[in-house]
Design an enzyme around this catalytic site. Structure first.
Site, mmCIF file in Angstrom:
data_model
loop_
_atom_site.group_PDB
_atom_site.id
_atom_site.type_symbol
_atom_site.label_atom_id
_atom_site.label_comp_id
_atom_site.label_asym_id
_atom_site.label_seq_id
_atom_site.Cartn_x
_atom_site.Cartn_y
_atom_site.Cartn_z
ATOM 1 N N HIS A 1 1.279 -1.318 0.175
ATOM 2 C CA HIS A 1 0.246 0.114 -0.112
ATOM 3 C C HIS A 1 0.813 1.310 -0.028
ATOM 4 C CE1 HIS A 1 0.279 -0.556 4.796
ATOM 5 N NE2 HIS A 1 0.737 0.670 3.961
HETATM 6 P P1 TYD Z 1 -1.700 -3.170 8.001
HETATM 7 O O1 TYD Z 1 -0.899 -1.311 8.001
HETATM 8 O O2 TYD Z 1 -2.343 -3.434 7.146
HETATM 9 O O3 TYD Z 1 -0.341 -3.412 7.961
HETATM 10 P P2 TYD Z 1 1.056 -4.406 7.117
HETATM 11 O O4 TYD Z 1 0.640 -3.915 5.889
HETATM 12 O O5 TYD Z 1 1.916 -4.727 7.794
HETATM 13 O O6 TYD Z 1 -0.137 -6.178 7.295
HETATM 14 O O7 TYD Z 1 -1.921 -3.190 9.769
HETATM 15 C C1 TYD Z 1 -2.279 -4.405 9.776
HETATM 16 C C2 TYD Z 1 -3.558 -4.330 11.175
HETATM 17 O O8 TYD Z 1 -3.583 -3.352 11.747
HETATM 18 C C3 TYD Z 1 -4.753 -3.397 10.257
HETATM 19 O O9 TYD Z 1 -6.462 -4.689 10.676
HETATM 20 C C4 TYD Z 1 -4.993 -2.522 11.186
HETATM 21 C C5 TYD Z 1 -4.044 -2.770 12.691
HETATM 22 N N1 TYD Z 1 -3.402 -1.525 12.739
HETATM 23 C C6 TYD Z 1 -3.822 -0.713 13.314
HETATM 24 O O10 TYD Z 1 -4.510 -1.117 14.313
HETATM 25 N N2 TYD Z 1 -2.836 0.622 14.048
HETATM 26 C C7 TYD Z 1 -1.769 0.602 13.664
HETATM 27 O O11 TYD Z 1 -0.884 1.591 13.651
HETATM 28 C C8 TYD Z 1 -1.732 -0.217 12.414
HETATM 29 C C9 TYD Z 1 -0.332 0.465 11.839
HETATM 30 C C10 TYD Z 1 -1.809 -1.311 12.145
#
Ligand code: TYD
Length: 175
Positions: free
Chosen positions: A79
């Site tokens: 993303h």
């Molecule tokens: P995501 O940003 O999709 O992480 P990655 O790309 O590394 O897989 O986030 C994973 C999950 O964590 C998603 O359900 C959202 C949650 N999240 C939060 O609640 N707070 C945060 O600060 C972040 C970065 C993610």
């Protein structure tokens, strides 16, 4: 570019949905990777690194999160953020980033707790090759906002095109 970075072919290695080749917006430029070298305090008995807003962290720190326990075969990220600046530190272990700002994508490996990788807004990122022990800490200048994510590479390219066009227009108007 140092030995932790490498440019990728024009087709990149994106795995995001809707990725069919790449458009190059800024001809002749390749992505600039910004690292912050963090001072290590200590000796053979142990080490310490301090992160301080405005000193070695070039933004207001509103959020800190860390990623751990990621399986070796997993690809994370995929993303971009419309309005978020971050700094990533591999506090333990190693991970590889693919970064793409619409120029030439670059792969960067993080494996040093005294090295901060700056992640600016409107940069597509993918994270992979996590070592089993990897703990990746990320500092961010905004609270978590799911609305700030661009999760489709085609949408990213379109939004990037729009922002590059508006920057060019602003530059023309300023002359
Ligand atoms: P995501 O940003 O999709 O992480 P990655 O790309 O590394 O897989 O986030 C994973 C999950 O964590 C998603 O359900 C959202 C949650 N999240 C939060 O609640 N707070 C945060 O600060 C972040 C970065 C993610």
């Amino acid at each position: 570019m140092d030995n932790h970075e490498r440019n990728l072919s024009p087709t990149g290695r994106h795995s995001g949905t809707g990725t069919v080749g790449r458009r190059v917006f800024l001809l002749g430029e390749s992505m600039k990777i910004e690292h912050v070298q963090l001072r290590k305090h200590g000796d053979n008995g142990g080490m310490l690194v301090a992160l301080e807003q405005g000193r070695n962290v070039p933004f207001e720190i509103r959020r800190v999160y860390y990623i751990f326990g990621t399986k070796a075969e997993v690809r994370r990220g995929r993303h971009a953020h419309r309005n978020l600046t971050q700094m990533a530190v591999a506090v333990r272990g190693s991970v590889t980033f693919l970064l793409d700002d619409g120029t030439e994508p670059v792969e960067v490996m993080l494996n040093d707790p005294s090295r901060g990788l700056l992640l600016n807004r409107m940069v597509w990122r993918e994270l992979y090759d996590f070592s089993e022990d990897c703990v990746l800490m990320v500092l961010a200048d905004q609270l978590y906002d799911p609305g700030d994510y661009i999760t489709d590479y085609g949408d990213f390219v379109r939004e990037l095109g729009g922002s590059v066009e508006s920057e060019r227009m602003a530059a023309c108007l300023a002359v």
